[in-house]
Every structure is written in C-alpha cells, then in structure tokens.
Design a protein around this motif. Structure first.
Motif, PDB file in Angstrom:
ATOM      1  N   SER A  23     -20.687   9.065  38.499  1.00  0.00           N
ATOM      2  CA  SER A  23     -19.411   8.793  39.185  1.00  0.00           C
ATOM      3  C   SER A  23     -18.563   7.782  38.406  1.00  0.00           C
ATOM      4  O   SER A  23     -17.350   7.699  38.598  1.00  0.00           O
ATOM      5  CB  SER A  23     -19.660   8.292  40.605  1.00  0.00           C
ATOM      6  OG  SER A  23     -20.285   7.033  40.540  1.00  0.00           O
ATOM      7  N   LYS A  24     -19.198   6.987  37.532  1.00  0.00           N
ATOM      8  CA  LYS A  24     -18.464   6.034  36.680  1.00  0.00           C
ATOM      9  C   LYS A  24     -18.495   6.497  35.223  1.00  0.00           C
ATOM     10  O   LYS A  24     -18.431   5.687  34.281  1.00  0.00           O
ATOM     11  CB  LYS A  24     -19.078   4.637  36.797  1.00  0.00           C
ATOM     12  CG  LYS A  24     -18.987   4.040  38.190  1.00  0.00           C
ATOM     13  CD  LYS A  24     -17.551   3.664  38.533  1.00  0.00           C
ATOM     14  CE  LYS A  24     -17.446   3.126  39.941  1.00  0.00           C
ATOM     15  NZ  LYS A  24     -16.039   2.918  40.341  1.00  0.00           N
ATOM     16  N   LYS A  60     -19.261  15.779  31.944  1.00  0.00           N
ATOM     17  CA  LYS A  60     -17.976  15.163  31.570  1.00  0.00           C
ATOM     18  C   LYS A  60     -18.134  14.050  30.536  1.00  0.00           C
ATOM     19  O   LYS A  60     -17.310  13.930  29.635  1.00  0.00           O
ATOM     20  CB  LYS A  60     -17.302  14.615  32.840  1.00  0.00           C
ATOM     21  CG  LYS A  60     -15.898  14.116  32.596  1.00  0.00           C
ATOM     22  CD  LYS A  60     -15.118  13.946  33.861  1.00  0.00           C
ATOM     23  CE  LYS A  60     -13.782  13.290  33.573  1.00  0.00           C
ATOM     24  NZ  LYS A  60     -13.015  13.031  34.794  1.00  0.00           N
ATOM     25  N   ALA A  64     -18.662   6.583  28.944  1.00  0.00           N
ATOM     26  CA  ALA A  64     -17.228   6.284  28.737  1.00  0.00           C
ATOM     27  C   ALA A  64     -16.991   4.823  28.397  1.00  0.00           C
ATOM     28  O   ALA A  64     -15.889   4.307  28.590  1.00  0.00           O
ATOM     29  CB  ALA A  64     -16.425   6.687  29.966  1.00  0.00           C
ATOM     30  N   ALA A  66     -18.376   0.495  27.786  1.00  0.00           N
ATOM     31  CA  ALA A  66     -18.905  -0.613  28.572  1.00  0.00           C
ATOM     32  C   ALA A  66     -18.136  -0.635  29.888  1.00  0.00           C
ATOM     33  O   ALA A  66     -17.001  -0.152  29.963  1.00  0.00           O
ATOM     34  CB  ALA A  66     -18.703  -1.914  27.818  1.00  0.00           C
ATOM     35  N   ASP A  67     -18.765  -1.181  30.935  1.00  0.00           N
ATOM     36  CA  ASP A  67     -18.124  -1.185  32.251  1.00  0.00           C
ATOM     37  C   ASP A  67     -17.019  -2.242  32.283  1.00  0.00           C
ATOM     38  O   ASP A  67     -17.286  -3.446  32.337  1.00  0.00           O
ATOM     39  CB  ASP A  67     -19.168  -1.450  33.339  1.00  0.00           C
ATOM     40  CG  ASP A  67     -18.593  -1.159  34.711  1.00  0.00           C
ATOM     41  OD1 ASP A  67     -17.433  -1.568  34.985  1.00  0.00           O
ATOM     42  OD2 ASP A  67     -19.275  -0.514  35.520  1.00  0.00           O
ATOM     43  N   ILE A  68     -15.776  -1.762  32.242  1.00  0.00           N
ATOM     44  CA  ILE A  68     -14.614  -2.648  32.136  1.00  0.00           C
ATOM     45  C   ILE A  68     -14.514  -3.585  33.344  1.00  0.00           C
ATOM     46  O   ILE A  68     -14.119  -4.741  33.225  1.00  0.00           O
ATOM     47  CB  ILE A  68     -13.327  -1.803  31.969  1.00  0.00           C
ATOM     48  CG1 ILE A  68     -13.418  -0.949  30.692  1.00  0.00           C
ATOM     49  CG2 ILE A  68     -12.083  -2.685  31.927  1.00  0.00           C
ATOM     50  CD1 ILE A  68     -12.383   0.158  30.579  1.00  0.00           C
ATOM     51  N   LEU A 110     -17.010   7.110  24.395  1.00  0.00           N
ATOM     52  CA  LEU A 110     -15.894   6.194  24.100  1.00  0.00           C
ATOM     53  C   LEU A 110     -16.405   4.762  24.048  1.00  0.00           C
ATOM     54  O   LEU A 110     -17.328   4.399  24.789  1.00  0.00           O
ATOM     55  CB  LEU A 110     -14.829   6.307  25.194  1.00  0.00           C
ATOM     56  CG  LEU A 110     -14.229   7.705  25.380  1.00  0.00           C
ATOM     57  CD1 LEU A 110     -13.289   7.717  26.583  1.00  0.00           C
ATOM     58  CD2 LEU A 110     -13.499   8.157  24.110  1.00  0.00           C
ATOM     59  N   PRO A 134     -11.606   3.086  21.862  1.00  0.00           N
ATOM     60  CA  PRO A 134     -10.276   2.722  22.387  1.00  0.00           C
ATOM     61  C   PRO A 134     -10.109   1.249  22.754  1.00  0.00           C
ATOM     62  O   PRO A 134      -9.159   0.893  23.450  1.00  0.00           O
ATOM     63  CB  PRO A 134     -10.183   3.590  23.656  1.00  0.00           C
ATOM     64  CG  PRO A 134     -11.589   3.718  24.127  1.00  0.00           C
ATOM     65  CD  PRO A 134     -12.481   3.651  22.905  1.00  0.00           C
TER      66      PRO A 134
HETATM   67  N1  COA Z   1     -15.738   1.163  32.806  1.00  0.00           N
HETATM   68  C1  COA Z   1     -15.746   1.199  34.139  1.00  0.00           C
HETATM   69  N2  COA Z   1     -15.452   2.290  34.857  1.00  0.00           N
HETATM   70  C2  COA Z   1     -15.139   3.404  34.189  1.00  0.00           C
HETATM   71  C3  COA Z   1     -15.096   3.445  32.793  1.00  0.00           C
HETATM   72  C4  COA Z   1     -15.420   2.262  32.086  1.00  0.00           C
HETATM   73  N3  COA Z   1     -15.445   2.211  30.753  1.00  0.00           N
HETATM   74  N4  COA Z   1     -14.720   4.691  32.404  1.00  0.00           N
HETATM   75  C5  COA Z   1     -14.543   5.408  33.531  1.00  0.00           C
HETATM   76  N5  COA Z   1     -14.782   4.628  34.620  1.00  0.00           N
HETATM   77  C6  COA Z   1     -14.724   4.991  36.037  1.00  0.00           C
HETATM   78  C7  COA Z   1     -13.275   5.044  36.536  1.00  0.00           C
HETATM   79  O1  COA Z   1     -12.845   3.751  36.878  1.00  0.00           O
HETATM   80  C8  COA Z   1     -13.405   5.960  37.714  1.00  0.00           C
HETATM   81  O2  COA Z   1     -14.005   5.248  38.787  1.00  0.00           O
HETATM   82  P1  COA Z   1     -13.404   5.421  40.301  1.00  0.00           P
HETATM   83  O3  COA Z   1     -13.571   6.887  40.609  1.00  0.00           O
HETATM   84  O4  COA Z   1     -14.278   4.538  41.123  1.00  0.00           O
HETATM   85  O5  COA Z   1     -11.969   5.020  40.235  1.00  0.00           O
HETATM   86  C9  COA Z   1     -14.468   6.972  37.253  1.00  0.00           C
HETATM   87  O6  COA Z   1     -15.175   6.341  36.196  1.00  0.00           O
HETATM   88  C10 COA Z   1     -13.861   8.258  36.715  1.00  0.00           C
HETATM   89  O7  COA Z   1     -12.965   7.930  35.672  1.00  0.00           O
HETATM   90  P2  COA Z   1     -11.418   8.388  35.631  1.00  0.00           P
HETATM   91  O8  COA Z   1     -10.681   7.432  34.771  1.00  0.00           O
HETATM   92  O9  COA Z   1     -10.908   8.582  37.031  1.00  0.00           O
HETATM   93  O10 COA Z   1     -11.549   9.803  34.922  1.00  0.00           O
HETATM   94  P3  COA Z   1     -10.419  10.563  34.083  1.00  0.00           P
HETATM   95  O11 COA Z   1     -10.909  11.949  33.908  1.00  0.00           O
HETATM   96  O12 COA Z   1      -9.074  10.362  34.679  1.00  0.00           O
HETATM   97  O13 COA Z   1     -10.394   9.816  32.659  1.00  0.00           O
HETATM   98  C11 COA Z   1     -11.369   8.763  30.721  1.00  0.00           C
HETATM   99  C12 COA Z   1     -11.515   9.843  31.804  1.00  0.00           C
HETATM  100  C13 COA Z   1     -12.693   8.706  29.947  1.00  0.00           C
HETATM  101  C14 COA Z   1     -10.232   9.125  29.768  1.00  0.00           C
HETATM  102  C15 COA Z   1     -11.075   7.396  31.382  1.00  0.00           C
HETATM  103  O14 COA Z   1     -12.063   7.167  32.386  1.00  0.00           O
HETATM  104  C16 COA Z   1     -11.106   6.203  30.458  1.00  0.00           C
HETATM  105  O15 COA Z   1     -10.165   6.015  29.684  1.00  0.00           O
HETATM  106  N6  COA Z   1     -12.158   5.347  30.551  1.00  0.00           N
HETATM  107  C17 COA Z   1     -12.237   4.122  29.813  1.00  0.00           C
HETATM  108  C18 COA Z   1     -12.541   4.372  28.357  1.00  0.00           C
HETATM  109  C19 COA Z   1     -12.577   3.069  27.595  1.00  0.00           C
HETATM  110  O16 COA Z   1     -11.588   2.399  27.406  1.00  0.00           O
HETATM  111  N7  COA Z   1     -13.769   2.703  27.123  1.00  0.00           N
HETATM  112  C20 COA Z   1     -13.982   1.535  26.325  1.00  0.00           C
HETATM  113  C21 COA Z   1     -14.455   0.425  27.176  1.00  0.00           C
HETATM  114  S1  COA Z   1     -14.741  -1.038  26.192  1.00  0.00           S
END
Ligand code: COA
Length: 260
Positions: A23-24, A60, A64, A66-68, A110, A134
């Motif tokens: 889910s994350k 999917k 994605a 580290a947990d931001i 990512l 990113p």
């Molecule tokens: N940290 C924490 N949570 C994350 C995450 C991350 N790196 N990547 C995804 N999630 C969570 C989202 O917050 C969301 O949670 P929610 O449903 O509780 O709101 C869930 O995962 C689904 O992600 P979402 O962004 O809604 O999916 P999407 O299909 O619109 O986009 C991505 C997919 C991968 C493009 C987008 O999630 C993203 O850009 N993630 C961050 C990537 C990133 O910058 N990584 C480097 C971190 S240092």
C-alpha cells in the motif's frame, strides 16, 4: 525476529525476500530496514542458503524509495545517521554478502529502491519497471550509496544526468546502459532470477564467496583488486570444494559441493 514488512522463505537453497508494504509501494521505513538487516545476516550465516532473490510485493513497485514521511523533519545530524546506518546495515551488507543477491525489479525502483537493487550483485527487471534517483526533487541527494554505485555501473556522465535531472528510465534503457543485467516480460521475472540463482547454487559456494570478494575489490579504491584476486585464488586451493571440483572433472562426473 518476526517480520511485519517483509516475507522470507528458504526454498531449494534460495532465500526469497519480498518487501511487503504494497500500500506504500514498498517504501523503506525504519522497521523494514531493520527487518532487512536481520534477514541479510540470516542469509550470511545459514549454510542452506546459496543465494538470495529480492523482490517487492505486487506488480506496481519493487521499492518506491525511502519512506519520505519518516524523515521529512530530520536535522542534518539525523540525516547523516540515516544514511550511515542504512548503508552499513543493509546496502553495504548486501554488497559484501558472500551469498549472491539477485534483485528482481518488478515495478518502480526509485531512490532507495534503486539503491537497494544496485547493492545486489545481479539485477533482472520486468519490462514494465521504471527506475530513477529522484532525490533532488525533494531537496536531497541519494544517501544509500546511489551516487557511487550508479556511477560505477553506468559511468559518470550518465549517472550525473540521471541524478541531476531525476529522470525515470525504462527497463529497456536501463539494460542498454548497463544498469541491469536482463529485462524480461513481467510474468517471466521471477523465473529469470531463479534461473540465474539455480545455476549459481550448483557451483562451489566458497568459490562464489571468493569471486564476490574479488569482484567487489575492483570497485573499492582502498584496495588492490589484483592482490585480492591472487589471495582469494590461492585460498581456493585449500578448500574441499576445489578437490571435489577438479576430482569430478577428471573422473567425468558431476561435482557435489559442500561449501567446505
Ligand atoms: N515514501 C513514503 N510513501 C510513499 C513513497 C515513499 N517513497 N512512495 C509512495 N508512497 C506512498 C504514497 O504516499 C501513497 O500512500 P497513501 O495511499 O497513503 O497516500 C502510496 O504509497 C501510493 O503512492 P502514490 O503516490 O499514490 O502512487 P502513484 O501511482 O500516484 O505514484 C510514484 C507512484 C512512485 C510515482 C510516487 O509514489 C512517487 O513519486 N513516490 C516517491 C518516489 C521518491 O521520490 N522516492 C525517493 C525517496 S528518497
């Protein structure tokens, strides 16, 4: 240790690790990193494990990043600690593991997710996977070894472009630039990773460990990799596996390696 965020299972000498926070998008929070550190050390000390297949739950995402949500309020010192402890306990621990790790990249890899895949010895990706670092979009740079491992894998120019633009690339492009070893249809991903590990597990385990140490030495600026190779080569002669391997060849039979 019982795990909340990863699945782990040993089947036919392969340790399957699945990051399981779908889910994350399998983002690496502290708990997941601690569980990974634990299972990596289990792999190192468990003789039955001859190789590790690392993947993410679902179709999917591999991971994605580290947990931001966990580090958005961190200070300079906390940021440095986050990178250092992650690198030592997880990312370097994978790279230095004498059990070969194969990353099966099933979707987004990512930031910390791509760094995790790059710490593995071999990378296979589904044709649907997307990869990138990113961090600069968040006002950061990669902190889990990404600037170093990406540069070593694809060269300085390509690494600088990928990191500074934060572009995501396809699996096909990643294969072309040497970031991954193979790209396959999603349905064949685990099979391809298993095919590689099934070959490796038939080889002499101590020689595999020596090969990993020697290959790692090629990218460790503090050591002379040629000297490491000479040393590791010599040590192989002292193993039972060497006697079994050469004996089996001369007797025209299949070798049965015990890792001794
Ligand atoms: N940290 C924490 N949570 C994350 C995450 C991350 N790196 N990547 C995804 N999630 C969570 C989202 O917050 C969301 O949670 P929610 O449903 O509780 O709101 C869930 O995962 C689904 O992600 P979402 O962004 O809604 O999916 P999407 O299909 O619109 O986009 C991505 C997919 C991968 C493009 C987008 O999630 C993203 O850009 N993630 C961050 C990537 C990133 O910058 N990584 C480097 C971190 S240092």
């Amino acid at each position: 240790m019982s795990y909340q965020n990863i699945l782990s299972e040993v089947k036919a000498n392969i340790l399957y690790i699945t990051i399981n926070r779908e889910s994350k998008l399998n983002a690496l929070n502290k708990q997941t990193l601690a569980e990974l550190a634990d299972v990596i050390s289990f792999a190192a000390k468990t003789e039955e494990v001859r190789g590790v297949l690392l993947t993410g739950a679902g179709e999917k995402a591999f991971v994605a990043g580290a947990d931001i949500s966990e580090f958005s309020a961190y200070s300079t010192e906390q940021g440095e600690d986050l990178a250092r402890s992650g690198q030592v306990n997880v990312f370097d621990a994978i790279e230095n593991s004498t059990k070969p790790f194969v990353a099966a990249i099933n979707g987004f890899a990512l930031g910390g997710g791509l760094e995790l895949a790059m710490a593995c010895h071999i990378r296979v990706a589904a044709d649907t996977a997307k990869m990138g670092l990113p961090e600069v979009t968040l006002g950061l740079i990669p902190g889990y070894g990404g600037t170093q491992r990406l540069t070593r894998l694809v060269g300085k120019g390509r690494a600088a472009e990928l990191i500074t633009t934060a572009d995501m690339i396809t699996a096909e492009r990643a294969e072309k630039i040497g970031l991954i070893n193979h790209v396959v249809p999603q349905t064949e991903l685990i099979g391809k990773a298993e095919e590689i590990l099934n070959k490796i597990k038939q080889r002499a385990p101590l020689a595999i460990a020596a090969a990993i140490r020697a290959v790692n030495a090629a990218v460790n600026e503090g050591v002379n990799g040629f000297e490491v190779e000479i040393d590791e080569f010599g040590k192989c002669f002292g193993t039972q596996d060497f006697k079994e391997g050469t004996g089996a060849f001369l007797e025209k039979r299949r070798a049965d390696f015990k890792g001794r």
